[in-house]
Motif scaffolding. Structure first.
Motif, PDB file in Angstrom:
ATOM      1  N   UNK A   1     -18.851 -20.868  31.043  1.00 27.99           N
ATOM      2  CA  UNK A   1     -19.977 -20.150  31.641  1.00 27.99           C
ATOM      3  C   UNK A   1     -20.262 -20.670  33.047  1.00 27.99           C
ATOM      4  N   UNK A   2     -20.365 -21.981  33.179  1.00 24.18           N
ATOM      5  CA  UNK A   2     -20.630 -22.564  34.497  1.00 24.18           C
ATOM      6  C   UNK A   2     -19.460 -22.331  35.448  1.00 24.18           C
ATOM      7  N   UNK A   3     -18.243 -22.497  34.953  1.00 21.47           N
ATOM      8  CA  UNK A   3     -17.063 -22.265  35.783  1.00 21.47           C
ATOM      9  C   UNK A   3     -16.958 -20.823  36.247  1.00 21.47           C
ATOM     10  N   UNK A   4     -17.258 -19.871  35.360  1.00 15.90           N
ATOM     11  CA  UNK A   4     -17.168 -18.461  35.741  1.00 15.90           C
ATOM     12  C   UNK A   4     -18.253 -18.085  36.747  1.00 15.90           C
ATOM     13  N   UNK A   5     -19.429 -18.679  36.615  1.00 15.96           N
ATOM     14  CA  UNK A   5     -20.494 -18.405  37.586  1.00 15.96           C
ATOM     15  C   UNK A   5     -20.098 -18.935  38.966  1.00 15.96           C
ATOM     16  N   UNK A   6     -19.627 -20.168  39.017  1.00 17.36           N
ATOM     17  CA  UNK A   6     -19.232 -20.743  40.305  1.00 17.36           C
ATOM     18  C   UNK A   6     -18.013 -20.034  40.886  1.00 17.36           C
TER      19      UNK A   6
END
Length: 120
Positions: free
Chosen positions: A93-98
């Protein structure tokens, strides 16, 4: 030409994500290029189908479920490739947002470069 530059810059963005210890790992720049390609293909073909299938949930959550879909496609790419690893859902989730934010910056920069007439 723009597509090739965008692909290379998105691969660089994946390598940059690995430097922040977010649970996203890329073995080499070649793996990052393959991962950027697979993420792009998943976003083009699988993501619209997932959005259509989960439309009621997306509407109920006022669009926030789209973050979950992005994380699932990011993690799906990790499952399809050997040199690209995501340790868990929250890291995806964090990787896809960034990664999406970097993609937005890259797209904006490329649009501005292509719209500006050559100097000289």
């Amino acid at each position: 030409m723009t597509l090739l530059i965008r692909w290379l810059l998105l691969a660089c963005a994946l390598v940059l994500l690995t430097q922040w210890n977010l649970g996203v790992q890329v073995d080499s720049f070649g793996s990052a290029m393959w991962a950027a390609l697979v993420i792009g293909l998943l976003n083009a073909f699988v993501r619209p189908l997932l959005i259509l299938l989960t439309l009621p949930v997306t509407i109920l959550t006022l669009g926030l479920f789209l973050f979950v879909i992005n994380a699932l496609t990011f993690q799906m790419a990790s499952g399809l490739l050997d040199g690209f690893h995501v340790t868990g859902f929250w890291q995806a989730l964090l990787g896809s947002i960034l990664y999406s934010l970097w993609g937005l910056v890259i797209d904006t920069a490329l649009q501005r470069m292509m719209a500006r007439p050559p100097q000289g």
